[in-house]
Scaffold this motif. Structure first.
Motif, PDB file in Angstrom:
ATOM      1  N   GLU A  89      -0.630  12.764   1.880  1.00 54.42           N
ATOM      2  CA  GLU A  89       0.499  12.647   0.949  1.00 54.42           C
ATOM      3  C   GLU A  89       0.149  13.212  -0.436  1.00 54.42           C
ATOM      4  O   GLU A  89       0.913  13.985  -1.006  1.00 54.42           O
ATOM      5  CB  GLU A  89       0.915  11.174   0.867  1.00 54.42           C
ATOM      6  CG  GLU A  89       1.954  10.843  -0.185  1.00 54.42           C
ATOM      7  CD  GLU A  89       3.272  11.580  -0.010  1.00 54.42           C
ATOM      8  OE1 GLU A  89       3.501  12.222   1.038  1.00 54.42           O
ATOM      9  OE2 GLU A  89       4.084  11.547  -0.962  1.00 54.42           O
ATOM     10  N   SER A  90      -1.020  12.845  -0.947  1.00 53.32           N
ATOM     11  CA  SER A  90      -1.319  13.306  -2.306  1.00 53.32           C
ATOM     12  C   SER A  90      -1.723  14.776  -2.328  1.00 53.32           C
ATOM     13  O   SER A  90      -1.485  15.461  -3.332  1.00 53.32           O
ATOM     14  CB  SER A  90      -2.381  12.435  -2.977  1.00 53.32           C
ATOM     15  OG  SER A  90      -3.219  11.840  -2.038  1.00 53.32           O
ATOM     16  N   TRP A 312       1.321   2.620  -4.903  1.00 60.08           N
ATOM     17  CA  TRP A 312      -0.015   3.153  -4.649  1.00 60.08           C
ATOM     18  C   TRP A 312      -0.227   3.484  -3.167  1.00 60.08           C
ATOM     19  O   TRP A 312       0.260   4.493  -2.688  1.00 60.08           O
ATOM     20  CB  TRP A 312      -0.992   2.102  -5.133  1.00 60.08           C
ATOM     21  CG  TRP A 312      -2.389   2.480  -5.491  1.00 60.08           C
ATOM     22  CD1 TRP A 312      -3.079   3.615  -5.199  1.00 60.08           C
ATOM     23  CD2 TRP A 312      -3.279   1.630  -6.246  1.00 60.08           C
ATOM     24  NE1 TRP A 312      -4.345   3.523  -5.722  1.00 60.08           N
ATOM     25  CE2 TRP A 312      -4.510   2.343  -6.367  1.00 60.08           C
ATOM     26  CE3 TRP A 312      -3.183   0.368  -6.821  1.00 60.08           C
ATOM     27  CZ2 TRP A 312      -5.621   1.809  -7.038  1.00 60.08           C
ATOM     28  CZ3 TRP A 312      -4.278  -0.163  -7.488  1.00 60.08           C
ATOM     29  CH2 TRP A 312      -5.497   0.556  -7.595  1.00 60.08           C
ATOM     30  N   PHE A 313      -0.924   2.642  -2.409  1.00 60.25           N
ATOM     31  CA  PHE A 313      -1.184   2.961  -0.995  1.00 60.25           C
ATOM     32  C   PHE A 313       0.076   2.810  -0.136  1.00 60.25           C
ATOM     33  O   PHE A 313       0.071   3.149   1.045  1.00 60.25           O
ATOM     34  CB  PHE A 313      -2.301   2.069  -0.430  1.00 60.25           C
ATOM     35  CG  PHE A 313      -3.521   2.030  -1.322  1.00 60.25           C
ATOM     36  CD1 PHE A 313      -4.298   3.173  -1.511  1.00 60.25           C
ATOM     37  CD2 PHE A 313      -3.882   0.873  -1.997  1.00 60.25           C
ATOM     38  CE1 PHE A 313      -5.398   3.153  -2.355  1.00 60.25           C
ATOM     39  CE2 PHE A 313      -4.983   0.837  -2.841  1.00 60.25           C
ATOM     40  CZ  PHE A 313      -5.745   1.979  -3.027  1.00 60.25           C
ATOM     41  N   LEU A 314       1.133   2.261  -0.742  1.00 57.95           N
ATOM     42  CA  LEU A 314       2.408   2.165  -0.008  1.00 57.95           C
ATOM     43  C   LEU A 314       3.286   3.372  -0.297  1.00 57.95           C
ATOM     44  O   LEU A 314       4.342   3.531   0.319  1.00 57.95           O
ATOM     45  CB  LEU A 314       3.182   0.901  -0.434  1.00 57.95           C
ATOM     46  CG  LEU A 314       2.533  -0.443  -0.170  1.00 57.95           C
ATOM     47  CD1 LEU A 314       3.366  -1.556  -0.793  1.00 57.95           C
ATOM     48  CD2 LEU A 314       2.395  -0.690   1.334  1.00 57.95           C
ATOM     49  N   ASN A 315       2.848   4.186  -1.248  1.00 53.56           N
ATOM     50  CA  ASN A 315       3.661   5.337  -1.624  1.00 53.56           C
ATOM     51  C   ASN A 315       3.396   6.510  -0.676  1.00 53.56           C
ATOM     52  O   ASN A 315       2.867   7.548  -1.062  1.00 53.56           O
ATOM     53  CB  ASN A 315       3.365   5.708  -3.084  1.00 53.56           C
ATOM     54  CG  ASN A 315       4.389   6.676  -3.641  1.00 53.56           C
ATOM     55  OD1 ASN A 315       5.217   7.210  -2.903  1.00 53.56           O
ATOM     56  ND2 ASN A 315       4.346   6.902  -4.934  1.00 53.56           N
ATOM     57  N   THR A 316       3.723   6.286   0.579  1.00 53.75           N
ATOM     58  CA  THR A 316       3.600   7.332   1.599  1.00 53.75           C
ATOM     59  C   THR A 316       4.929   7.344   2.355  1.00 53.75           C
ATOM     60  O   THR A 316       5.592   6.300   2.455  1.00 53.75           O
ATOM     61  CB  THR A 316       2.481   7.015   2.620  1.00 53.75           C
ATOM     62  OG1 THR A 316       2.843   5.812   3.297  1.00 53.75           O
ATOM     63  CG2 THR A 316       1.135   6.830   1.951  1.00 53.75           C
ATOM     64  N   LYS A 353      10.229  13.711  -5.703  1.00 52.93           N
ATOM     65  CA  LYS A 353      10.833  14.548  -4.653  1.00 52.93           C
ATOM     66  C   LYS A 353      10.557  13.934  -3.275  1.00 52.93           C
ATOM     67  O   LYS A 353      11.447  13.771  -2.450  1.00 52.93           O
ATOM     68  CB  LYS A 353      10.272  15.969  -4.727  1.00 52.93           C
ATOM     69  CG  LYS A 353      11.059  16.955  -3.892  1.00 52.93           C
ATOM     70  CD  LYS A 353      10.652  18.383  -4.219  1.00 52.93           C
ATOM     71  CE  LYS A 353      11.642  19.409  -3.726  1.00 52.93           C
ATOM     72  NZ  LYS A 353      11.922  19.437  -2.334  1.00 52.93           N
ATOM     73  N   HIS A 354       9.301  13.575  -3.063  1.00 49.54           N
ATOM     74  CA  HIS A 354       8.943  13.001  -1.758  1.00 49.54           C
ATOM     75  C   HIS A 354       9.667  11.668  -1.524  1.00 49.54           C
ATOM     76  O   HIS A 354      10.166  11.407  -0.432  1.00 49.54           O
ATOM     77  CB  HIS A 354       7.432  12.792  -1.654  1.00 49.54           C
ATOM     78  CG  HIS A 354       6.653  14.071  -1.610  1.00 49.54           C
ATOM     79  ND1 HIS A 354       5.319  14.123  -1.308  1.00 49.54           N
ATOM     80  CD2 HIS A 354       7.010  15.365  -1.835  1.00 49.54           C
ATOM     81  CE1 HIS A 354       4.888  15.382  -1.354  1.00 49.54           C
ATOM     82  NE2 HIS A 354       5.895  16.143  -1.680  1.00 49.54           N
TER      83      HIS A 354
END
Ligand code: REL
Ligand code: ZN
Length: 402
Positions: A89-90, A312-316, A353-354
């Motif tokens: 993702e990043s 954070w780690f949920l931002n996928t 955007k994502h």
């Protein structure tokens, strides 16, 4: 009227033009000089990408951090973008940014990419990026115990409506013994004057604190006594407290900022806070996936609880989809779907955007199901609902008198 054939187009139209309020970032305005981060070298050395890079290389985190910023960026670029496809993702985030700002990266030549960033017109750059990401304003994370940051506040130069303040008090709570000495106070009951001083200087929209997974309320730890003082103060000032719960700091200290992790936390503590302090407003985000369902249910019970973001780690994409669906199903539109957590200016572009791509898909499914159930949907309804999610819920919550 909106129907199955034009639903996607109508949602797109609203999402394209909505001016987002990004309620939690680590960005600073250009007037904060060294704290204002932008450009490809900072983008590539984002701690999310450092954690991914060192996994592939025969290099220790210490050796990595001993390199200069430019060398670190080169290593990340080679490892994640030249030797492999930037699939995470990043890493994909970088690709999205470069595409959106119009940099040619076909040759995978970092020096050509750097040349673009070397030429930018700083005067208009923040506006350009805000325009591309469709941001109205962002909320910063302002730490009154960070001397480097405070030197900018003290010279009173801060006047930038695009960057609004929040008062982050992690150090006060986590490092009390040292801070107590620094502030020259004997007891936690004496922090009120300091809170007042910081509040008047920073004028925050809210007060924020992050907690590890073992956060419990009530308990007999000093942390809770300090929290109570802060809650009293927030009530008096009528500002919300943002609680960010579940960050397990420094599980691998050698990775520095990239060394933080996640742990499940305890929902009863949130219930206890919302019930015992009905005159306080709580904005809450939790870091573990496992806490998301119970957090949604808790928000149904307490209107002084506003849940926000996929942190954070949920931002996928996969987790944003799951969490946003669940929130709409349990809470309707009464939550704040996302914040960017951007640290480097251009990250606003990819983070939003994502996220919007996924939220769009979820809204489409939910509206379609509603139409199929017999509801008549108008374009202005979609506009009203989406405005509530991306702007109104936040402003209504922070300015409400409750
Ligand atoms: O605000 C926080 O505590 C976190 O968001 C940060 O500590 C974290 O490093 C951030 O970059 C995550 O996105
Ligand atoms: Zn953050």
């Amino acid at each position: 009227m909106v129907d199955k054939r034009n639903l996607e187009e109508k949602i797109n139209k609203v999402l394209e033009k909505i001016k987002i309020i990004d309620i939690h970032t680590h960005l600073f305005p250009p007037s904060f000089k060294d704290l204002f981060l932008y450009g490809i070298d900072y983008l590539l050395t984002y701690h999310y990408l450092i954690a991914e890079t060192v996994r592939y290389l025969p290099i220790s985190p210490d050796d990595f951090y001993n390199l200069s910023l430019k060398e670190q960026a080169e290593l990340v670029w080679k490892t994640l973008f030249v030797d492999r496809s930037p699939i995470s993702e990043s890493a994909r985030g970088i690709v999205t940014i470069l595409t959106e700002v119009g940099v040619d990266f076909e040759k995978k030549d970092l020096s050509l990419i750097r040349a673009y960033f070397d030429k930018i017109d700083m005067e208009s750059y923040v506006d350009l990026i805000f325009e591309k990401a469709k941001i109205d304003y962002v909320v910063m994370t302002n730490d009154p115990l960070d001397e480097n940051e405070m030197k900018y506040w003290k010279c009173n130069i801060f006047k930038d409506k695009r960057f609004r303040p929040s008062l982050r008090l992690d150090r006060l709570i986590n490092d009390w013994e040292n801070i107590r000495e620094y502030l020259k106070v004997k007891d936690y009951k004496e922090i009120k004057d300091h809170l007042d001083k910081w509040f008047l200087m920073i004028e925050p929209l809210y007060i924020a604190l992050s907690f590890p997974p073992d956060f419990r309320y009530p308990d007999d730890m000093l942390r809770s006594r300090l929290l109570e003082e802060i809650m009293l103060y927030a009530e008096e000032r009528k500002v919300p407290i943002a609680l960010m719960i579940g960050a397990k700091r420094s599980v691998n200290p050698s990775l520095r900022l990239a060394g933080d992790s996640v742990g499940k936390s305890n929902i009863e503590s949130i219930e206890n806070l919302c019930r015992s302090f009905p005159n306080n407003k709580f904005m809450v985000t939790m870091l573990s996936r496992e806490n998301q369902h119970e957090l949604c249910v808790t928000a149904r019970k307490f209107k002084n609880l506003m849940i926000f973001g996929c942190w954070w780690f949920l931002n996928t994409p996969s987790l944003i989809e799951e969490i946003t669906k669940m929130r709409l199903e349990l809470l309707g539109f009464s939550f704040i779907p996302q914040h960017s957590d951007a640290r480097v200016l251009e990250q606003l572009i990819y983070k939003w955007k994502h996220s919007k791509e996924i939220i769009k898909k979820v809204l489409y499914d939910k509206y379609l199901a509603l139409i199929r159930s017999g509801w008549t949907l108008k374009e202005e309804d979609i506009e009203r609902d989406i405005t509530q999610l991306f702007r109104k819920n936040f402003e209504d919550f922070i300015f409400s008198k409750q």
